[in-house]
Scaffold this motif. Structure first.
Motif, mmCIF file in Angstrom:
data_model
loop_
_atom_site.group_PDB
_atom_site.id
_atom_site.type_symbol
_atom_site.label_atom_id
_atom_site.label_comp_id
_atom_site.label_asym_id
_atom_site.label_seq_id
_atom_site.Cartn_x
_atom_site.Cartn_y
_atom_site.Cartn_z
ATOM 1 N N LYS A 8 -4.776 -4.196 -7.153
ATOM 2 C CA LYS A 8 -3.462 -4.717 -6.745
ATOM 3 C C LYS A 8 -3.580 -6.081 -6.100
ATOM 4 O O LYS A 8 -2.742 -6.955 -6.316
ATOM 5 C CB LYS A 8 -2.810 -3.794 -5.695
ATOM 6 C CG LYS A 8 -2.077 -2.623 -6.224
ATOM 7 C CD LYS A 8 -1.291 -2.009 -5.077
ATOM 8 C CE LYS A 8 -1.422 -0.518 -5.046
ATOM 9 N NZ LYS A 8 -0.637 0.098 -3.984
ATOM 10 N N ALA A 67 -10.825 -6.975 0.154
ATOM 11 C CA ALA A 67 -9.546 -6.266 0.236
ATOM 12 C C ALA A 67 -9.113 -6.127 1.688
ATOM 13 O O ALA A 67 -7.949 -6.376 2.032
ATOM 14 C CB ALA A 67 -9.645 -4.898 -0.431
ATOM 15 N N HIS A 121 -8.493 5.357 -4.829
ATOM 16 C CA HIS A 121 -7.493 4.666 -4.002
ATOM 17 C C HIS A 121 -7.992 3.275 -3.617
ATOM 18 O O HIS A 121 -7.225 2.311 -3.652
ATOM 19 C CB HIS A 121 -7.180 5.474 -2.741
ATOM 20 C CG HIS A 121 -6.285 6.644 -2.975
ATOM 21 N ND1 HIS A 121 -5.003 6.530 -3.457
ATOM 22 C CD2 HIS A 121 -6.490 7.976 -2.769
ATOM 23 C CE1 HIS A 121 -4.457 7.732 -3.538
ATOM 24 N NE2 HIS A 121 -5.341 8.627 -3.140
ATOM 25 N N GLU A 167 -0.836 -6.133 6.391
ATOM 26 C CA GLU A 167 -0.698 -4.760 5.896
ATOM 27 C C GLU A 167 -1.556 -3.823 6.736
ATOM 28 O O GLU A 167 -1.289 -2.629 6.799
ATOM 29 C CB GLU A 167 -1.137 -4.669 4.427
ATOM 30 C CG GLU A 167 -0.203 -5.369 3.466
ATOM 31 C CD GLU A 167 1.089 -4.594 3.221
ATOM 32 O OE1 GLU A 167 1.104 -3.363 3.399
ATOM 33 O OE2 GLU A 167 2.084 -5.224 2.841
ATOM 34 N N PHE A 176 -7.711 2.753 4.116
ATOM 35 C CA PHE A 176 -8.187 1.449 4.593
ATOM 36 C C PHE A 176 -8.243 1.387 6.114
ATOM 37 O O PHE A 176 -9.124 0.736 6.674
ATOM 38 C CB PHE A 176 -7.382 0.298 3.980
ATOM 39 C CG PHE A 176 -7.957 -0.131 2.661
ATOM 40 C CD1 PHE A 176 -8.927 -1.107 2.583
ATOM 41 C CD2 PHE A 176 -7.566 0.491 1.486
ATOM 42 C CE1 PHE A 176 -9.505 -1.477 1.381
ATOM 43 C CE2 PHE A 176 -8.127 0.137 0.272
ATOM 44 C CZ PHE A 176 -9.105 -0.860 0.216
ATOM 45 N N LEU A 201 0.809 -1.211 0.000
ATOM 46 C CA LEU A 201 0.000 0.000 0.000
ATOM 47 C C LEU A 201 0.844 1.263 0.000
ATOM 48 O O LEU A 201 1.903 1.305 0.618
ATOM 49 C CB LEU A 201 -0.885 0.032 1.255
ATOM 50 C CG LEU A 201 -1.861 -1.103 1.459
ATOM 51 C CD1 LEU A 201 -2.587 -0.929 2.783
ATOM 52 C CD2 LEU A 201 -2.838 -1.188 0.312
ATOM 53 N N LEU A 253 -5.775 -7.691 3.272
ATOM 54 C CA LEU A 253 -4.777 -6.801 3.881
ATOM 55 C C LEU A 253 -4.501 -7.189 5.331
ATOM 56 O O LEU A 253 -3.360 -7.115 5.790
ATOM 57 C CB LEU A 253 -5.228 -5.344 3.784
ATOM 58 C CG LEU A 253 -5.218 -4.770 2.365
ATOM 59 C CD1 LEU A 253 -5.962 -3.435 2.314
ATOM 60 C CD2 LEU A 253 -3.801 -4.622 1.832
ATOM 61 N N ASN A 285 -7.843 1.071 -6.749
ATOM 62 C CA ASN A 285 -6.454 0.690 -7.068
ATOM 63 C C ASN A 285 -5.979 -0.435 -6.158
ATOM 64 O O ASN A 285 -5.311 -1.371 -6.606
ATOM 65 C CB ASN A 285 -5.518 1.895 -6.924
ATOM 66 C CG ASN A 285 -5.731 2.938 -7.996
ATOM 67 O OD1 ASN A 285 -6.331 2.670 -9.037
ATOM 68 N ND2 ASN A 285 -5.264 4.144 -7.744
ATOM 69 N N THR A 286 -6.333 -0.347 -4.890
ATOM 70 C CA THR A 286 -5.927 -1.377 -3.934
ATOM 71 C C THR A 286 -6.607 -2.702 -4.251
ATOM 72 O O THR A 286 -5.958 -3.759 -4.224
ATOM 73 C CB THR A 286 -6.257 -0.931 -2.492
ATOM 74 O OG1 THR A 286 -5.588 0.310 -2.240
ATOM 75 C CG2 THR A 286 -5.809 -1.967 -1.485
ATOM 76 N N GLU A 339 -3.240 5.015 0.659
ATOM 77 C CA GLU A 339 -4.108 3.829 0.640
ATOM 78 C C GLU A 339 -4.227 3.247 2.049
ATOM 79 O O GLU A 339 -5.316 2.867 2.482
ATOM 80 C CB GLU A 339 -3.558 2.772 -0.322
ATOM 81 C CG GLU A 339 -3.691 3.164 -1.780
ATOM 82 C CD GLU A 339 -2.859 2.324 -2.728
ATOM 83 O OE1 GLU A 339 -3.090 2.413 -3.948
ATOM 84 O OE2 GLU A 339 -1.968 1.570 -2.263
ATOM 85 N N ARG A 340 -3.121 3.207 2.760
ATOM 86 C CA ARG A 340 -3.128 2.683 4.133
ATOM 87 C C ARG A 340 -4.035 3.553 5.020
ATOM 88 O O ARG A 340 -4.834 3.045 5.794
ATOM 89 C CB ARG A 340 -1.710 2.644 4.702
ATOM 90 C CG ARG A 340 -1.635 2.057 6.107
ATOM 91 C CD ARG A 340 -0.210 1.940 6.617
ATOM 92 N NE ARG A 340 0.669 1.289 5.663
ATOM 93 C CZ ARG A 340 0.682 -0.018 5.418
ATOM 94 N NH1 ARG A 340 -0.127 -0.815 6.068
ATOM 95 N NH2 ARG A 340 1.515 -0.526 4.531
#
Length: 74
Positions: A52, A61, A45, A70, A19, A11, A65, A48-49, A15-16
């Motif tokens: 990924k 997601a 964002h 993450e 989330f 991330l 994560l 995109n995550t 993004e972090r």
């Protein structure tokens, strides 16, 4: 708690942030307001995550994560 990831994070910092706010049950609108960005940027964002990670939605997601360490529940 660990000092930081021992591997390169999947991330970006933003993004972090997003989330972490999602797992605190904040809405896209609330996140946008808190971070001073548009709702569209927040959604970008998140999207995109999701791409990924190769998952099909926000909930998946978040689960992935957490599994990858993450994100951490507080």
């Amino acid at each position: 708690m660990k000092d930081g990831p021992k591997h390169r994070s999947l991330l970006t910092g933003r993004e972090r942030e997003i989330f972490n706010l999602l797992i605190e049950d904040q809405t896209t609108k609330e996140i946008a307001s808190q971070l001073g960005i548009s709702e569209k940027t927040v959604r970008n964002h998140i999207s995109n995550t999701i791409q990924k990670l190769g998952v099909s939605g926000r909930a998946q997601a978040i689960i992935e994560l957490l599994r990858l360490e993450e994100l951490h529940l507080r």
